[in-house]
Design an enzyme around this catalytic site. Structure first.
Site, mmCIF file in Angstrom:
data_model
loop_
_atom_site.group_PDB
_atom_site.id
_atom_site.type_symbol
_atom_site.label_atom_id
_atom_site.label_comp_id
_atom_site.label_asym_id
_atom_site.label_seq_id
_atom_site.Cartn_x
_atom_site.Cartn_y
_atom_site.Cartn_z
ATOM 1 N N TYR A 37 -10.812 -7.056 10.094
ATOM 2 C CA TYR A 37 -12.052 -7.192 9.324
ATOM 3 C C TYR A 37 -11.791 -8.204 8.221
ATOM 4 O O TYR A 37 -10.651 -8.573 7.943
ATOM 5 C CB TYR A 37 -12.495 -5.849 8.734
ATOM 6 C CG TYR A 37 -11.378 -4.960 8.209
ATOM 7 C CD1 TYR A 37 -10.572 -5.344 7.138
ATOM 8 C CD2 TYR A 37 -11.097 -3.721 8.808
ATOM 9 C CE1 TYR A 37 -9.554 -4.535 6.661
ATOM 10 C CE2 TYR A 37 -10.080 -2.894 8.339
ATOM 11 C CZ TYR A 37 -9.319 -3.314 7.256
ATOM 12 O OH TYR A 37 -8.312 -2.514 6.782
ATOM 13 N N HIS B 202 0.847 -1.199 0.000
ATOM 14 C CA HIS B 202 0.000 0.000 0.000
ATOM 15 C C HIS B 202 0.879 1.244 0.000
ATOM 16 O O HIS B 202 1.738 1.407 0.865
ATOM 17 C CB HIS B 202 -0.939 -0.015 1.209
ATOM 18 C CG HIS B 202 -1.990 -1.076 1.089
ATOM 19 N ND1 HIS B 202 -2.371 -1.870 2.143
ATOM 20 C CD2 HIS B 202 -2.736 -1.463 0.022
ATOM 21 C CE1 HIS B 202 -3.319 -2.706 1.725
ATOM 22 N NE2 HIS B 202 -3.551 -2.481 0.452
ATOM 23 N N ALA B 203 0.625 2.115 -0.974
ATOM 24 C CA ALA B 203 1.545 3.206 -1.266
ATOM 25 C C ALA B 203 1.774 4.156 -0.089
ATOM 26 O O ALA B 203 2.888 4.572 0.173
ATOM 27 C CB ALA B 203 1.026 3.978 -2.474
ATOM 28 N N ARG B 204 0.699 4.504 0.628
ATOM 29 C CA ARG B 204 0.822 5.562 1.642
ATOM 30 C C ARG B 204 1.437 5.096 2.956
ATOM 31 O O ARG B 204 1.715 5.902 3.835
ATOM 32 C CB ARG B 204 -0.565 6.142 1.908
ATOM 33 C CG ARG B 204 -1.551 5.124 2.484
ATOM 34 C CD ARG B 204 -2.960 5.662 2.424
ATOM 35 N NE ARG B 204 -3.937 4.689 2.896
ATOM 36 C CZ ARG B 204 -5.257 4.876 2.801
ATOM 37 N NH1 ARG B 204 -5.735 5.979 2.261
ATOM 38 N NH2 ARG B 204 -6.072 3.960 3.251
ATOM 39 N N GLU B 205 1.679 3.806 3.089
ATOM 40 C CA GLU B 205 2.199 3.261 4.349
ATOM 41 C C GLU B 205 3.721 3.338 4.352
ATOM 42 O O GLU B 205 4.413 2.335 4.260
ATOM 43 C CB GLU B 205 1.671 1.824 4.524
ATOM 44 C CG GLU B 205 0.144 1.790 4.552
ATOM 45 C CD GLU B 205 -0.472 0.391 4.383
ATOM 46 O OE1 GLU B 205 0.268 -0.607 4.350
ATOM 47 O OE2 GLU B 205 -1.716 0.310 4.297
ATOM 48 N N ASN C 161 -3.567 -5.779 -2.220
ATOM 49 C CA ASN C 161 -3.841 -6.748 -1.150
ATOM 50 C C ASN C 161 -5.280 -7.284 -1.211
ATOM 51 O O ASN C 161 -5.771 -7.864 -0.248
ATOM 52 C CB ASN C 161 -3.574 -6.132 0.224
ATOM 53 C CG ASN C 161 -3.081 -7.169 1.223
ATOM 54 O OD1 ASN C 161 -2.451 -8.159 0.835
ATOM 55 N ND2 ASN C 161 -3.378 -6.967 2.504
ATOM 56 N N ARG C 162 -5.945 -7.076 -2.326
ATOM 57 C CA ARG C 162 -7.237 -7.725 -2.610
ATOM 58 C C ARG C 162 -7.167 -8.462 -3.942
ATOM 59 O O ARG C 162 -8.161 -8.967 -4.415
ATOM 60 C CB ARG C 162 -8.373 -6.680 -2.685
ATOM 61 C CG ARG C 162 -8.602 -5.853 -1.424
ATOM 62 C CD ARG C 162 -9.149 -6.680 -0.271
ATOM 63 N NE ARG C 162 -9.393 -5.847 0.903
ATOM 64 C CZ ARG C 162 -8.455 -5.450 1.750
ATOM 65 N NH1 ARG C 162 -7.191 -5.829 1.555
ATOM 66 N NH2 ARG C 162 -8.766 -4.698 2.791
ATOM 67 N N GLU D 239 1.065 -5.025 11.037
ATOM 68 C CA GLU D 239 0.688 -3.614 10.917
ATOM 69 C C GLU D 239 1.574 -2.868 11.908
ATOM 70 O O GLU D 239 1.452 -3.045 13.112
ATOM 71 C CB GLU D 239 -0.778 -3.392 11.300
ATOM 72 C CG GLU D 239 -1.780 -4.094 10.391
ATOM 73 C CD GLU D 239 -2.146 -3.287 9.145
ATOM 74 O OE1 GLU D 239 -1.627 -2.166 8.977
ATOM 75 O OE2 GLU D 239 -2.944 -3.806 8.355
ATOM 76 N N HIS E 118 2.770 -3.853 6.682
ATOM 77 C CA HIS E 118 1.826 -2.751 6.451
ATOM 78 C C HIS E 118 1.871 -1.772 7.625
ATOM 79 O O HIS E 118 2.551 -1.991 8.615
ATOM 80 C CB HIS E 118 0.389 -3.294 6.355
ATOM 81 C CG HIS E 118 0.114 -4.078 5.117
ATOM 82 N ND1 HIS E 118 -0.682 -3.610 4.115
ATOM 83 C CD2 HIS E 118 0.530 -5.309 4.720
ATOM 84 C CE1 HIS E 118 -0.764 -4.511 3.150
ATOM 85 N NE2 HIS E 118 -0.035 -5.562 3.499
ATOM 86 N N SER E 119 1.083 -0.696 7.506
ATOM 87 C CA SER E 119 0.799 0.166 8.643
ATOM 88 C C SER E 119 -0.580 0.757 8.401
ATOM 89 O O SER E 119 -1.055 0.740 7.261
ATOM 90 C CB SER E 119 1.835 1.277 8.772
ATOM 91 O OG SER E 119 1.594 2.304 7.823
ATOM 92 N N TYR E 120 -1.319 1.320 9.392
ATOM 93 C CA TYR E 120 -0.858 1.388 10.744
ATOM 94 C C TYR E 120 -1.840 0.626 11.630
ATOM 95 O O TYR E 120 -2.842 0.116 11.124
ATOM 96 C CB TYR E 120 -0.745 2.868 11.190
ATOM 97 C CG TYR E 120 -2.021 3.669 11.086
ATOM 98 C CD1 TYR E 120 -2.833 3.845 12.196
ATOM 99 C CD2 TYR E 120 -2.427 4.248 9.886
ATOM 100 C CE1 TYR E 120 -4.008 4.590 12.107
ATOM 101 C CE2 TYR E 120 -3.603 4.984 9.790
ATOM 102 C CZ TYR E 120 -4.392 5.145 10.904
ATOM 103 O OH TYR E 120 -5.558 5.858 10.809
ATOM 104 N N ARG F 159 -3.375 4.772 -1.934
ATOM 105 C CA ARG F 159 -3.212 3.421 -1.375
ATOM 106 C C ARG F 159 -2.923 2.351 -2.444
ATOM 107 O O ARG F 159 -2.056 1.507 -2.273
ATOM 108 C CB ARG F 159 -4.510 3.058 -0.644
ATOM 109 C CG ARG F 159 -4.692 1.598 -0.264
ATOM 110 C CD ARG F 159 -6.040 1.418 0.430
ATOM 111 N NE ARG F 159 -6.440 0.023 0.574
ATOM 112 C CZ ARG F 159 -6.234 -0.699 1.668
ATOM 113 N NH1 ARG F 159 -5.583 -0.181 2.695
ATOM 114 N NH2 ARG F 159 -6.650 -1.945 1.740
#
Ligand code: ARG
Ligand code: ZN
Length: 441
Positions: free
Chosen positions: A377, A197-200, A272-273, A399, A325-327, A255
Site C-alpha cells: 500500500y 516497529h516495536a512489535r516485529e 517508518n512515516r 517483510e 520488518h515483519s510480517y 508499533r
C-alpha cells in the site's frame, strides 16, 4: 440373566448415543457462535469482500479496543482485503456479534495469544538441557545491549560499536560496524536496520542472527567472506529501543516509538512515516493517536534523525540500504511513497525476483516481491524511499515470516528458518550489488 445382560448393552448404547450427541451439540455451538465464548484474547482473520463490509470493519477497528495487525492502518482496509485483528477477550463478544450481524466471514487465527507471548519471552538459557541457541530465542532490550558489548569485545578485529544518537527516552542507538580483515582502498558499505516497529520481534532477532553468522562464517562461507571483504556492514539491531522495551514490559502489540505529543495524550510516532519522502501524504496520518502517525515534521523523532544523519554523512560509501520488518513475506523496493516507478525499477525487480526464487528453491517458501506501493500500500515517509532519494539506489525493505499464521507472535522455533531465508535473500542481493558497484580501475 438374559434381561440383565440386555439392560447392560442398552445402557452402553445409550451412553454412546449421549456422548455422540454432546459432541455434535458442541460442534454446532462452536460453529454457530464463531467461538465467541472464548475467554482468551484472539486474533481474527476477517474476509472483507464489499465496500460496505470494509466500512464496517474499519469502524470496528477504530471504535473498539482492538489492535489492527494487518494492514497497518484502517484506511488500507478496502473491498477484497484480508484483515488480521487482535481483539481482547472483553470485546470479543461484541466484535464477533457485529461481524455476524453484517454477514462478514471470519475465522479465529489465534486463540492462545497469552501462551504464545509467554513462549516468546521464556528465557531458556537458565535450562542447561536446552539445546536451543541464543539466536533462536527473542531477547529483551537489556540482553541486546549486553550482547552488543560482548560481541564487540570478542571480535575486536572485525567489530566496532558506533553510537549514532539516542532515542526519545534517551536510550543509546548503537550500530555495529562489521569489516573483513582485508584492507581495501575506498571501501563500499551497506546498511541494515532492524526493529523500526516495536512489535516485529523477528526483526531484531534477524540483525543478531546476521551478525553472528557474519562473524562465525567469515573465511568459511564464500558469500559472506566476499561481502565483508568488499563492504563494511553497518547493523543497527534496534532502531526503536523505547518501543521495543515497551512491548516487553507493557503492551506486546505496540508499533510506534514512545514520544509524547504536544497536542494530544496519545503516544508515539510511526518511525517508518517520519522520513522526508513525500512526508505525511496519503498513506500516513497527521493524527497522533493513529498507528501510522507521521510526527510533527520530517525527522522530528530522534531515532529517525539519528539514522538519517548517519546515512547522510556516509552516503558516498553506502551502496545498499536494507530495512527489516515483519510480517507478510515480501521483498520490497521503492517507491512506497508514490505509485511512480524508480529509474532503475527493472534492475531492482530482477534482484528481488532472483532472491525470492532462491527462497522458494531452498526453503520451499513463497515471498512476494515488487515495488512497495503496488505490492502492499502507499506508505510515505519510509526509510527506504528516503535512502533511495539520498542516492542509495539499491534500497530494500524485507517483510519476514510469516503470512499471518502467528503474525507478530512467531514462536521462537521459527526464528532459524525465518532468518536463514532472509539471509539467503540478503546475500543474493548484496553480491549482485557488489558486482554492479565495482569501482572502475
Ligand atoms: N509494513 C511496513 C509499514 O507499514 C512497510 C510498508 C512498506 N513501506 C516501506 N516504506 N517500505 O511501514
Ligand atoms: Zn514494520
Amino acid at each position: 440373566m438374559l434381561t440383565k445382560h440386555l439392560a447392560q448393552v442398552l445402557d452402553t448404547l445409550n451412553m454412546k448415543a449421549l456422548l455422540i450427541w454432546t459432541v455434535l451439540l458442541n460442534i454446532y455451538k462452536l460453529l454457530k457462535t464463531g467461538d465467541c465464548t472464548s475467554t482468551h484474547d484472539q486474533v481474527l482473520s476477517i474476509h472483507v469482500t464489499t465496500h460496505q463490509q470494509a466500512d464496517i470493519v474499519r469502524n470496528i477497528s477504530s471504535q473498539y479496543e482492538t489492535v489492527l495487525w494487518s494492514p497497518a492502518s484502517p484506511e488500507h482496509i478496502e473491498a477484497d482485503t484480508e484483515v488480521h485483528l487482535f481483539v481482547p477477550a472483553n470485546n470479543l463478544g461484541t466484535v464477533t456479534d457485529l461481524l455476524q450481524t453484517h454477514h462478514i466471514t471470519h475465522q479465529v487465527l489465534l486463540d492462545n495469544t497469552e501462551e504464545l507471548i509467554k513462549m516468546q519471552t521464556r528465557n531458556e538459557s537458565s535450562d542447561p538441557r536446552s539445546s536451543v541457541s541464543y539466536y533462536e530465542r527473542y531477547h529483551s532490550l537489556e540482553d541486546i545491549y549486553y550482547w552488543i558489548n560482548r560481541t564487540a569485545q570478542e571480535h575486536p578485529d572485525m567489530v566496532k560499536v558506533i553510537l549514532i544518537g539516542s532515542s526519545y527516552e534517551k536510550r543509546p542507538l548503537y550500530v555495529l560496524k562489521l569489516s573483513g580483515r582485508q584492507e581495501r582502498a575506498e571501501k563500499r558499505a551497506m546498511w541494515i536496520d532492524c526493529g523500526i516497529h516495536a512489535r516485529e520481534w523477528i526483526s531484531p532477532a534477524f540483525c543478531l542472527w546476521f551478525v553472528q553468522y557474519s562473524l562465525n562464517f567469515y573465511n568459511l562461507n564464500n558469500d559472506i567472506t566476499e561481502m565483508l571483504n568488499s563492504m563494511d556492514i553497518y547493523v543497527l539491531p534496534v532502531m526503536n529501543p523505547d518501543g521495543y522495551k515497551y512491548t516487553w514490559t507493557t503492551n506486546r502489540m505496540w508499533r510506534k516509538n514512545r514520544s509524547l505529543s504536544k497536542e494530544s495524550n496519545c503516544v508515539g510516532t510511526d518511525l517508518n512515516r517520519n522520513f522526508d519522502a513525500n512526508w505525511c501524504t496519503k498513506g500516513a496520518s497527521n493524527r497522533p493517536c493513529d498507528e501510522i502517525y507521521c510526527g510533527q515534521f520530517p525527522e522530528s523523532e530522534p531515532e529517525a534523525e539519528a539514522v538519517a544523519n548517519f546515512l547522510r554523512s556516509h552516503k558516498d560509501s553506502v551502496k545498499l540500504y536494507l530495512s527489516i520488518h515483519s510480517y507478510g513475506q515480501m521483498l520490497l523496493f521503492p517507491y512506497s511513497c508514490s505509485n511512480e516507478e524508480v529509474p532503475n525499477h527493472a534492475e531492482l525487480f530482477e534482484l528481488v525476483q532472483e532472491a525470492a526464487m532462491k527462497i522458494r528453491r531452498y526453503y520451499r517458501n513463497n515471498y512476494k516481491y515488487g515495488a512497495s506501493a503496488k505490492t502492499i500500500y502507499l506508505a510515505p515517509g519510509g526509510s527506504d524511499d528516503w535512502a533511495y532519494n539520498l542516492g542509495i539506489h539499491y534500497s530494500f525493505t524485507f517483510e519476514l515470516e510469516d503470512r499471518g499464521r502467528y503474525g507478530f507472535l512467531l514462536p521462537p522455533s521459527f526464528i532459524s528458518k525465518a532468518c536463514n531465508e532472509a539471509l539467503l535473500a540478503l546475500k543474493s542481493i548484496a553480491l549482485r550489488v557488489i558486482q554492479k558497484t565495482q569501482p572502475q580501475p
